[in-house]
Design a protein around this motif. Sequence first.
Motif, mmCIF file in Angstrom:
data_model
loop_
_atom_site.group_PDB
_atom_site.id
_atom_site.type_symbol
_atom_site.label_atom_id
_atom_site.label_comp_id
_atom_site.label_asym_id
_atom_site.label_seq_id
_atom_site.Cartn_x
_atom_site.Cartn_y
_atom_site.Cartn_z
ATOM 1 N N LEU A 15 28.032 56.169 58.846
ATOM 2 C CA LEU A 15 27.290 57.431 58.858
ATOM 3 C C LEU A 15 28.171 58.577 59.340
ATOM 4 O O LEU A 15 28.098 59.698 58.828
ATOM 5 C CB LEU A 15 26.056 57.291 59.756
ATOM 6 N N TYR A 16 29.027 58.312 60.297
ATOM 7 C CA TYR A 16 29.951 59.342 60.797
ATOM 8 C C TYR A 16 30.882 59.793 59.667
ATOM 9 O O TYR A 16 31.149 60.985 59.497
ATOM 10 C CB TYR A 16 30.758 58.790 61.965
ATOM 11 N N ASP A 17 31.391 58.831 58.895
ATOM 12 C CA ASP A 17 32.308 59.160 57.801
ATOM 13 C C ASP A 17 31.592 59.854 56.650
ATOM 14 O O ASP A 17 32.112 60.799 56.057
ATOM 15 C CB ASP A 17 32.990 57.889 57.278
ATOM 16 N N LEU A 23 24.352 58.552 51.504
ATOM 17 C CA LEU A 23 25.675 58.019 51.192
ATOM 18 C C LEU A 23 25.990 56.796 52.037
ATOM 19 O O LEU A 23 26.593 55.829 51.556
ATOM 20 C CB LEU A 23 26.745 59.093 51.405
ATOM 21 N N ALA A 24 25.602 56.831 53.298
ATOM 22 C CA ALA A 24 25.838 55.681 54.170
ATOM 23 C C ALA A 24 25.109 54.450 53.635
ATOM 24 O O ALA A 24 25.662 53.339 53.627
ATOM 25 C CB ALA A 24 25.385 56.001 55.591
ATOM 26 N N VAL A 52 22.890 65.273 64.099
ATOM 27 C CA VAL A 52 21.892 66.335 63.953
ATOM 28 C C VAL A 52 21.965 66.872 62.529
ATOM 29 O O VAL A 52 23.053 67.167 62.014
ATOM 30 C CB VAL A 52 22.159 67.486 64.956
ATOM 31 N N ARG A 53 20.815 67.007 61.892
ATOM 32 C CA ARG A 53 20.791 67.516 60.517
ATOM 33 C C ARG A 53 21.208 68.985 60.460
ATOM 34 O O ARG A 53 20.797 69.784 61.296
ATOM 35 C CB ARG A 53 19.401 67.366 59.910
ATOM 36 N N SER A 54 22.025 69.315 59.468
ATOM 37 C CA SER A 54 22.442 70.704 59.242
ATOM 38 C C SER A 54 22.587 70.932 57.749
ATOM 39 O O SER A 54 22.402 70.002 56.948
ATOM 40 C CB SER A 54 23.777 70.986 59.950
ATOM 41 N N ARG A 55 22.947 72.132 57.360
ATOM 42 C CA ARG A 55 23.137 72.422 55.934
ATOM 43 C C ARG A 55 24.277 71.600 55.348
ATOM 44 O O ARG A 55 24.325 71.357 54.143
ATOM 45 C CB ARG A 55 23.419 73.911 55.738
ATOM 46 N N GLY A 57 24.988 68.503 56.250
ATOM 47 C CA GLY A 57 24.732 67.074 56.389
ATOM 48 C C GLY A 57 24.450 66.682 57.828
ATOM 49 O O GLY A 57 24.045 67.513 58.645
ATOM 50 N N MET A 58 24.698 65.432 58.152
ATOM 51 C CA MET A 58 24.459 64.915 59.497
ATOM 52 C C MET A 58 25.673 65.199 60.382
ATOM 53 O O MET A 58 26.705 64.537 60.268
ATOM 54 C CB MET A 58 24.189 63.408 59.429
ATOM 55 N N GLU A 59 25.554 66.192 61.240
ATOM 56 C CA GLU A 59 26.674 66.577 62.096
ATOM 57 C C GLU A 59 26.659 65.758 63.389
ATOM 58 O O GLU A 59 25.617 65.637 64.044
ATOM 59 C CB GLU A 59 26.588 68.063 62.440
ATOM 60 N N PRO A 60 27.820 65.175 63.777
ATOM 61 C CA PRO A 60 27.860 64.365 64.997
ATOM 62 C C PRO A 60 27.769 65.226 66.257
ATOM 63 O O PRO A 60 28.283 66.350 66.293
ATOM 64 C CB PRO A 60 29.219 63.665 64.905
#
Length: 299
Positions: A15-17, A23-24, A52-55, A57-60
């Motif tokens: 998920l981080y990548d 996609l994960a 955290v969701r952002s425009r 994607g999922m920002e760490p």
Amino acid sequence: MSTIDLNLVRVFVTLYDARSVTLAAERLHVTQPSVSYALSRLRALFDDRLFVRSRDGMEPTFTAMQLYPGLRDSLAQIDSVLESSKEFEPRRSQRRYRLALTDLGEMSLLPRLLAHLHAQAPDIELEVVPLEIDKVEDWLATGKVNAVICSRPISSAGVERRVLVSDERYVCLLNREHSFIGDSLTLEQFIQARHAVVAASTGHGLAEDVLRERGLQRKVSLKVSHFSSLPRILQESDLLAILPERIASAFVREAPLKLLELPFDVPLFEVALHWQSHTTRSPAQRWFCDSIVEAIASA
């Protein structure tokens, strides 16, 4: 927290990548709800939102950024140890490999490489990832790609390298009927001419480095992402382009173009295969890298 499920670590790293639950899930071959459930467990374990969701994607979060290097490297080591204990039979394998390669590599190396791989392992899948030279170190470290073929050395710790093509050099390619350049090219003509330049992300920037060091500036009229577009562009314009001699010679055989020596010295360079050293514990990875070397050496 004394223990953590290895599958949760895999979800976290993926998920981080990917920066995307969708996609994960695709990369892990599971459903999106499975990834979401794993993320909720991870959040409970680390007492942090982690993503955290952002425009974009999922920002760490800061905590996730701190956790990622250690978990990524630990997971890679575990996978490597597990892979080393498995037998690998190329003819029965349906494994998927990812190789980072420029469009030049696709044109000059991929046909014989694919033929060589499929002769031994007819059911494997090869995915070619367009090379972005600034990202390949991270791609290798995270396992996004199994290997990289490029002309720029990758000097990161833990990366092995095998030369595939040596003593390659850069030349100038242009329209055979160019209006004011004959069978040789002077430095003055080179500077005055208009040029097409290929993106630096391909890793072919050695000639640019030499020009910069010498304080020479040329007229760049066009920037493109791929070398493969150059033959048509050059034969219908008065632009000049710098590219490796082997592929330039191939272009000359196929289009009304001519190849000239550069009017300044550029060091010879090598094209090499790079991979993460610890992955060679895996028989499947070792076979893949050895087969690439064999394919190119036999050409």
